[in-house]
Design a protein around this motif. Sequence first.
Motif, PDB file in Angstrom:
ATOM      1  N   UNK A 229      54.035 -39.414  36.531  1.00  0.00           N
ATOM      2  CA  UNK A 229      53.206 -40.523  37.034  1.00  0.00           C
ATOM      3  C   UNK A 229      53.927 -41.229  38.179  1.00  0.00           C
ATOM      4  N   UNK A 230      55.240 -41.367  38.059  1.00  0.00           N
ATOM      5  CA  UNK A 230      56.001 -42.031  39.123  1.00  0.00           C
ATOM      6  C   UNK A 230      55.928 -41.213  40.422  1.00  0.00           C
ATOM      7  N   UNK A 231      56.045 -39.904  40.294  1.00  0.00           N
ATOM      8  CA  UNK A 231      55.937 -39.033  41.478  1.00  0.00           C
ATOM      9  C   UNK A 231      54.567 -39.199  42.138  1.00  0.00           C
ATOM     10  N   UNK A 232      53.517 -39.198  41.312  1.00  0.00           N
ATOM     11  CA  UNK A 232      52.156 -39.304  41.849  1.00  0.00           C
ATOM     12  C   UNK A 232      51.961 -40.653  42.550  1.00  0.00           C
ATOM     13  N   UNK A 233      52.434 -41.740  41.921  1.00  0.00           N
ATOM     14  CA  UNK A 233      52.261 -43.062  42.533  1.00  0.00           C
ATOM     15  C   UNK A 233      53.033 -43.162  43.851  1.00  0.00           C
ATOM     16  N   UNK A 234      54.222 -42.573  43.887  1.00  0.00           N
ATOM     17  CA  UNK A 234      55.009 -42.615  45.130  1.00  0.00           C
ATOM     18  C   UNK A 234      54.273 -41.871  46.241  1.00  0.00           C
ATOM     19  N   UNK A 235      53.668 -40.741  45.898  1.00  0.00           N
ATOM     20  CA  UNK A 235      52.934 -39.976  46.922  1.00  0.00           C
ATOM     21  C   UNK A 235      51.636 -40.667  47.326  1.00  0.00           C
ATOM     22  N   UNK A 236      51.038 -41.401  46.398  1.00  0.00           N
ATOM     23  CA  UNK A 236      49.864 -42.200  46.785  1.00  0.00           C
ATOM     24  C   UNK A 236      50.287 -43.268  47.792  1.00  0.00           C
ATOM     25  N   UNK A 237      51.430 -43.906  47.526  1.00  0.00           N
ATOM     26  CA  UNK A 237      51.890 -44.986  48.414  1.00  0.00           C
ATOM     27  C   UNK A 237      52.234 -44.458  49.805  1.00  0.00           C
ATOM     28  N   UNK A 238      52.785 -43.257  49.880  1.00  0.00           N
ATOM     29  CA  UNK A 238      53.240 -42.763  51.186  1.00  0.00           C
ATOM     30  C   UNK A 238      52.192 -41.909  51.906  1.00  0.00           C
ATOM     31  N   UNK A 239      51.275 -41.302  51.140  1.00  0.00           N
ATOM     32  CA  UNK A 239      50.341 -40.333  51.749  1.00  0.00           C
ATOM     33  C   UNK A 239      48.869 -40.563  51.378  1.00  0.00           C
TER      34      UNK A 239
END
Length: 307
Positions: A229-239
């Motif tokens: 979930x942390x990986x997904x949220x980080x990618x939502x924030x950046x991309x």
Amino acid sequence: MKTPTSKLSSLQLEQLAAWATEAINRSKSGQVPAYVPLLAEADRQGFSVQIWSIDGQILSWGSVATTFPLMSAVKPFVLLYLLCELGEKAVFDCVGCDPSELPFNSLPQLETDKGKPRNPMINSGAIALASLIPGENAVVRCQNLRNWLNQQAKSQLFVDELMLDSVNAMPNQKNWDLALAMVESGYLQNSEIALETYNRVCCLSGSVEDLAKLGMVLVNGGEAISENCRTVKALMATCGLYEASARFALRVGIPAKSGVSGALLSVIPGEGAIASYSPPLNKEGNSVGGLFLLEQISKTLRLSVFD
Ligand code: GLN
């Protein structure tokens, strides 16, 4: 009465209604996409929003019974599913994790990157990931994803078959070009099954309630899936908002993902999720009304993750 423990739950319905009304007004400057006939027929004034706080408050406004295809708002969940099913290595061997500076369906972006999709939030990345979903054909793959998501989120996603017919009625040359380029570079084996799966999962549909529930999976992510979930949220924030992501991070600072249907999902770690639907899009393909509303909420409640 429960004492609110999140900033999000201090939001009052009256305030939300006022912002939503202004959001509808501003959305008049946007356009609905022409390349999917049914999306082109969407009600431009249609608007719904649902906000879930971690302390259990749910706030809704607008036509919340309306269902819509998630389109690209499904991408974070294809990613989450595959991270959980196949692990990080299999996923990131297939897609990159850097922001793109060109539109979500850009072939030049893919060519610059020698045929490796830059991230999972743009079309090339999601098409490549669709090819990794387990199942013997597109129908079974989409069904596997849908079942997993509905179980995780207690949502009621369904495939909107009419929307899928409409997507298929006008073959999307840009997506075909992306798929063929990835076959050539070796990042994709079978362009047909990948595109068929991709189009089908983009037509997974639901209401703002379903979308907010999906968002809460990313916010609450139990122990077994929290790292993913942390990986997904980080990618939502950046991309998540394509080439607008960096500017949005400065102004609003909340991980978000948009779709060409006008869907917009935002997840605020430790706070909750905001799901909205408002069809008119800006030039980057993000919902004008949804972005406006989110900015008001973020600024007023100081919800930026960088605050
Ligand atoms: N199905 C859409 C497409 O491929 C999804 C893109 C989007 O929502 N930005 O064009």
